[in-house]
Design a protein around this motif. Structure first.
Motif, PDB file in Angstrom:
ATOM      1  N   SER A  46     -10.684   6.871  -3.290  1.00  0.00           N
ATOM      2  CA  SER A  46     -11.267   5.520  -2.757  1.00  0.00           C
ATOM      3  C   SER A  46     -10.583   4.370  -3.359  1.00  0.00           C
ATOM      4  O   SER A  46     -10.328   3.295  -2.634  1.00  0.00           O
ATOM      5  CB  SER A  46     -12.845   5.627  -2.975  1.00  0.00           C
ATOM      6  OG  SER A  46     -13.455   6.573  -2.255  1.00  0.00           O
ATOM      7  N   VAL A  47     -10.596   4.427  -4.701  1.00  0.00           N
ATOM      8  CA  VAL A  47     -10.109   3.056  -5.380  1.00  0.00           C
ATOM      9  C   VAL A  47      -8.423   2.840  -5.122  1.00  0.00           C
ATOM     10  O   VAL A  47      -8.049   1.729  -4.895  1.00  0.00           O
ATOM     11  CB  VAL A  47      -9.972   3.612  -7.020  1.00  0.00           C
ATOM     12  CG1 VAL A  47      -9.372   2.183  -7.728  1.00  0.00           C
ATOM     13  CG2 VAL A  47     -11.685   3.385  -7.364  1.00  0.00           C
ATOM     14  N   LEU A  48      -7.653   3.945  -4.911  1.00  0.00           N
ATOM     15  CA  LEU A  48      -6.388   3.663  -4.547  1.00  0.00           C
ATOM     16  C   LEU A  48      -6.243   2.670  -3.064  1.00  0.00           C
ATOM     17  O   LEU A  48      -5.554   2.201  -2.870  1.00  0.00           O
ATOM     18  CB  LEU A  48      -5.664   5.110  -4.555  1.00  0.00           C
ATOM     19  CG  LEU A  48      -5.347   5.917  -5.850  1.00  0.00           C
ATOM     20  CD1 LEU A  48      -4.753   7.101  -5.642  1.00  0.00           C
ATOM     21  CD2 LEU A  48      -4.359   4.814  -6.644  1.00  0.00           C
ATOM     22  N   VAL A  49      -7.165   3.652  -2.007  1.00  0.00           N
ATOM     23  CA  VAL A  49      -7.087   3.440  -0.806  1.00  0.00           C
ATOM     24  C   VAL A  49      -7.385   1.707  -0.710  1.00  0.00           C
ATOM     25  O   VAL A  49      -6.790   0.816   0.004  1.00  0.00           O
ATOM     26  CB  VAL A  49      -7.856   4.034   0.187  1.00  0.00           C
ATOM     27  CG1 VAL A  49      -7.948   3.234   1.457  1.00  0.00           C
ATOM     28  CG2 VAL A  49      -7.328   5.194   0.287  1.00  0.00           C
ATOM     29  N   ALA A  50      -8.548   1.262  -1.491  1.00  0.00           N
ATOM     30  CA  ALA A  50      -8.990   0.143  -1.501  1.00  0.00           C
ATOM     31  C   ALA A  50      -8.019  -0.998  -1.846  1.00  0.00           C
ATOM     32  O   ALA A  50      -7.725  -2.007  -1.564  1.00  0.00           O
ATOM     33  CB  ALA A  50     -10.372  -0.074  -2.281  1.00  0.00           C
ATOM     34  N   GLY A  51      -7.231  -0.466  -3.084  1.00  0.00           N
ATOM     35  CA  GLY A  51      -6.218  -1.264  -3.604  1.00  0.00           C
ATOM     36  C   GLY A  51      -5.005  -1.418  -2.648  1.00  0.00           C
ATOM     37  O   GLY A  51      -4.634  -2.517  -2.669  1.00  0.00           O
ATOM     38  N   LEU A  52      -4.699  -0.497  -2.027  1.00  0.00           N
ATOM     39  CA  LEU A  52      -3.520  -0.633  -0.933  1.00  0.00           C
ATOM     40  C   LEU A  52      -3.895  -1.290   0.079  1.00  0.00           C
ATOM     41  O   LEU A  52      -3.012  -2.034   0.839  1.00  0.00           O
ATOM     42  CB  LEU A  52      -3.051   0.995  -0.476  1.00  0.00           C
ATOM     43  CG  LEU A  52      -2.568   1.728  -1.839  1.00  0.00           C
ATOM     44  CD1 LEU A  52      -2.505   3.248  -1.322  1.00  0.00           C
ATOM     45  CD2 LEU A  52      -1.003   1.154  -2.176  1.00  0.00           C
ATOM     46  N   ALA A  53      -5.201  -1.170   0.584  1.00  0.00           N
ATOM     47  CA  ALA A  53      -5.347  -2.113   1.670  1.00  0.00           C
ATOM     48  C   ALA A  53      -5.650  -3.544   1.255  1.00  0.00           C
ATOM     49  O   ALA A  53      -5.186  -4.576   2.057  1.00  0.00           O
ATOM     50  CB  ALA A  53      -7.123  -1.632   1.998  1.00  0.00           C
ATOM     51  N   GLU A  54      -6.170  -3.933   0.007  1.00  0.00           N
ATOM     52  CA  GLU A  54      -5.965  -5.135  -0.456  1.00  0.00           C
ATOM     53  C   GLU A  54      -4.482  -5.835  -0.577  1.00  0.00           C
ATOM     54  O   GLU A  54      -4.296  -6.995  -0.137  1.00  0.00           O
ATOM     55  CB  GLU A  54      -6.518  -5.434  -1.686  1.00  0.00           C
ATOM     56  CG  GLU A  54      -6.687  -6.798  -2.403  1.00  0.00           C
ATOM     57  CD  GLU A  54      -7.190  -6.864  -3.823  1.00  0.00           C
ATOM     58  OE1 GLU A  54      -7.213  -7.800  -4.315  1.00  0.00           O
ATOM     59  OE2 GLU A  54      -7.688  -5.781  -4.187  1.00  0.00           O
ATOM     60  N   ASP A  55      -3.741  -5.000  -0.987  1.00  0.00           N
ATOM     61  CA  ASP A  55      -2.324  -5.445  -0.898  1.00  0.00           C
ATOM     62  C   ASP A  55      -1.657  -5.304   0.523  1.00  0.00           C
ATOM     63  O   ASP A  55      -0.300  -5.576   0.647  1.00  0.00           O
ATOM     64  CB  ASP A  55      -1.506  -4.245  -1.721  1.00  0.00           C
ATOM     65  CG  ASP A  55      -1.687  -4.506  -3.326  1.00  0.00           C
ATOM     66  OD1 ASP A  55      -2.369  -5.597  -3.337  1.00  0.00           O
ATOM     67  OD2 ASP A  55      -1.247  -3.563  -4.297  1.00  0.00           O
ATOM     68  N   GLU A  56      -2.588  -5.141   1.471  1.00  0.00           N
ATOM     69  CA  GLU A  56      -2.040  -4.792   2.985  1.00  0.00           C
ATOM     70  C   GLU A  56      -0.527  -3.904   3.021  1.00  0.00           C
ATOM     71  O   GLU A  56       0.344  -4.226   3.665  1.00  0.00           O
ATOM     72  CB  GLU A  56      -1.565  -6.607   3.314  1.00  0.00           C
ATOM     73  CG  GLU A  56      -2.600  -7.480   3.261  1.00  0.00           C
ATOM     74  CD  GLU A  56      -2.361  -8.494   4.356  1.00  0.00           C
ATOM     75  OE1 GLU A  56      -1.009  -9.031   4.404  1.00  0.00           O
ATOM     76  OE2 GLU A  56      -3.221  -9.518   4.257  1.00  0.00           O
ATOM     77  N   LEU A  57      -0.947  -2.674   2.626  1.00  0.00           N
ATOM     78  CA  LEU A  57      -0.161  -1.699   2.733  1.00  0.00           C
ATOM     79  C   LEU A  57      -0.679  -0.627   3.479  1.00  0.00           C
ATOM     80  O   LEU A  57      -0.040   0.011   4.302  1.00  0.00           O
ATOM     81  CB  LEU A  57       0.361  -1.086   1.210  1.00  0.00           C
ATOM     82  CG  LEU A  57       1.332  -1.895   0.613  1.00  0.00           C
ATOM     83  CD1 LEU A  57       1.384  -1.340  -1.019  1.00  0.00           C
ATOM     84  CD2 LEU A  57       2.749  -1.665   1.049  1.00  0.00           C
ATOM     85  N   LEU A  58      -2.024  -0.389   3.370  1.00  0.00           N
ATOM     86  CA  LEU A  58      -2.805   0.806   4.196  1.00  0.00           C
ATOM     87  C   LEU A  58      -3.831  -0.232   5.050  1.00  0.00           C
ATOM     88  O   LEU A  58      -4.404  -1.010   4.536  1.00  0.00           O
ATOM     89  CB  LEU A  58      -3.451   1.582   3.368  1.00  0.00           C
ATOM     90  CG  LEU A  58      -2.702   2.724   2.742  1.00  0.00           C
ATOM     91  CD1 LEU A  58      -3.273   3.919   2.242  1.00  0.00           C
ATOM     92  CD2 LEU A  58      -1.620   3.176   4.051  1.00  0.00           C
ATOM     93  N   HIS A  59      -4.308   0.176   6.138  1.00  0.00           N
ATOM     94  CA  HIS A  59      -5.526   0.046   6.866  1.00  0.00           C
ATOM     95  C   HIS A  59      -6.216   1.263   7.622  1.00  0.00           C
ATOM     96  O   HIS A  59      -5.427   2.200   7.773  1.00  0.00           O
ATOM     97  CB  HIS A  59      -5.118  -0.852   7.944  1.00  0.00           C
ATOM     98  CG  HIS A  59      -6.468  -1.258   8.930  1.00  0.00           C
ATOM     99  ND1 HIS A  59      -7.313  -1.880   8.441  1.00  0.00           N
ATOM    100  CD2 HIS A  59      -6.441  -0.978  10.276  1.00  0.00           C
ATOM    101  CE1 HIS A  59      -8.124  -1.918   9.585  1.00  0.00           C
ATOM    102  NE2 HIS A  59      -8.109  -1.457  10.487  1.00  0.00           N
ATOM    103  N   GLU A  60      -7.217   1.322   7.365  1.00  0.00           N
ATOM    104  CA  GLU A  60      -8.122   2.769   7.734  1.00  0.00           C
ATOM    105  C   GLU A  60      -8.858   2.353   9.261  1.00  0.00           C
ATOM    106  O   GLU A  60      -9.453   1.356   9.506  1.00  0.00           O
ATOM    107  CB  GLU A  60      -9.027   2.900   6.571  1.00  0.00           C
ATOM    108  CG  GLU A  60      -8.424   3.723   5.408  1.00  0.00           C
ATOM    109  CD  GLU A  60      -9.372   4.295   4.682  1.00  0.00           C
ATOM    110  OE1 GLU A  60     -10.503   3.658   4.140  1.00  0.00           O
ATOM    111  OE2 GLU A  60      -9.022   5.712   4.240  1.00  0.00           O
TER     112      GLU A  60
END
Length: 417
Positions: A46-60
């Motif tokens: 969860s923490v990893l996905v949230a950080g990657l979303a903040e960096d605009e690398l992932l979106h769920e």
């Protein structure tokens, strides 16, 4: 062991693992599945996905519901995330595309060219520059597949077009980037067969195959051995040249400088020759396709030559699978029995007892383009690559809009994601 010695290094390592899993899985796996596959704690994921979303690398996006249970999300490319530009430079035309994390492709431009290095590469370089300017920081690199060997330093040789030691980066106006180096930006260059084999190992019928043989049939033939998911490039990066082995025993001179090359008997040039039509110089694609569709004699001659060469390479390399791309699948479909009759008697007895499968590519003609894309993401999906993205990214922390749907083949001129 991954070599991480601090919590920060471990986090960077896990960010790369998660993004790599999303990319290799085509952005179709749920977060729950990725968590199990990567053996991550649920909270860590969860923490990893949230950080990657903040960096605009992932979106769920929400996964499709399958009965009861807690809903889960599918991590995929962010709508403002990284893009690899990929180009496939064939003998008579080039294609340029923007590729998202996960492998989805938007075709940006397709143009014919006159066969000269300047006529092909200078307009391509100008088009790449225009799209790079428009897309800005999202462009993480450019991968370029070429229909001939590419030596270290970016020098390309396409014999039947008269290209000799062509400085591709100079004509494109791009710096050269090593295929697996740590530098950002620039161009990664490679032979189209080697790139097609790389894509087949990542997304096609050579996935999870330890030793495979990939053959790409276009105007002539290229081939490369794939070991543990990697095409073997040779000492100077020009290893994908099975088409220039004298496997047929002929004595006709090839424009590469050798005589009796196997590729002279397999491919569009050979089809045109069998039909008594003009060939060479990257001309006659449409005529060759008509011959392929209508002339049983020409197709049988090419298929038999293909089968004889496959037998020699199987005896030498002992692959588990032989994959065919370009015109290869259609040759096998239209004259499969001829191909096998030519191949099987030439196999060693120990090979004949357990012959490798011969299969058409799962990626069609798109393999070289996808392999060019993979060469860019291979450099980006590293701790260094993600660090550069974060350092250079101007828009972190903005609200994330819904992800747009991009198909594998959008019309020319459509905007990339």
């Amino acid at each position: 062991m991954n070599g991480a010695t601090t919590s920060g290094e471990l986090r960077a390592h896990n960010r790369v693992r998660l993004l790599r899993a999303v990319h290799d899985g085509g952005a179709t796996s749920t977060r729950s599945h990725l968590t199990r596959e990567l053996r991550l704690a649920r909270g860590t994921a969860s923490v990893l996905v949230a950080g990657l979303a903040e960096d605009e690398l992932l979106h769920e996006e929400p996964a499709q519901e399958h009965g009861r249970g807690r809903p889960t999300q599918v991590p995929g490319p962010h709508p403002r995330g990284p893009l690899a530009l990929a180009a496939d430079v064939r003998e008579d035309a080039w294609e340029l595309a923007a590729c998202e994390l996960g492998g989805r492709v938007t075709v940006l431009d397709v143009r014919p060219h006159d066969g000269t290095a300047e006529g092909a590469l200078v307009p391509l370089g100008e088009t790449i520059a225009a799209h790079t300017s428009r897309l800005g920081h999202r462009v993480i690199g450019v991968g370029v597949a070429l229909a001939g060997p590419v030596r270290f330093g970016g020098l390309a040789d396409i014999a039947h077009l008269g290209w000799r030691s062509v400085d591709v980066p100079a004509l494109l106006g791009l710096p050269l980037r090593p295929a697996h180096g740590a530098g950002g930006g620039g161009a990664t260059l490679g032979n189209d067969t080697a790139f097609a084999a790389l894509a087949e190992a990542r997304r096609g019928r050579l996935r999870d195959v330890r030793v495979g043989l990939h053959l790409h049939v276009d105007f002539d033939l290229g081939g490369v051995l794939v070991v543990d998911g990697r095409p073997l490039g040779g000492a100077s990066g020009t290893g994908a040249e099975f088409g220039h082995m004298p496997l047929e025993g002929g004595d006709r001179p090839c424009m590469c400088g050798a005589t009796g090359c196997w590729g002279m008997d397999v491919g569009a040039n050979a089809l045109l020759r069998h039909a008594g039509l003009e060939y060479g110089g990257g001309r006659g694609r449409e005529q060759a396709e008509r011959v392929l569709a209508t002339s049983e004699q020409a197709v049988a001659a090419c298929a038999a030559a293909l089968g004889r060469g496959v037998a020699a390479l199987v005896n030498a390399h002992d692959p588990e699978v032989v994959t065919l791309s370009g015109h290869g699948p259609e040759l096998a479909e239209r004259a499969g029995e001829t191909l096998l009759r030519a191949c099987e008697p030439r196999l060693m007895a120990i090979r004949r007892d357990h012959p490798p499968r011969i299969e058409g590519s799962a990626l069609g003609w798109r393999g070289a383009l996808l392999g060019a894309m993979e060469s860019v993401f291979d450099v980006f999906l590293t701790p260094e690559g993600l660090g550069r993205w974060r350092d250079n990214h101007p828009d972190q922390g903005r609200d994330t809009p819904g992800r747009r749907n991009v198909t594998h083949s959008t019309p020319k001129g459509d905007q990339p994601p």
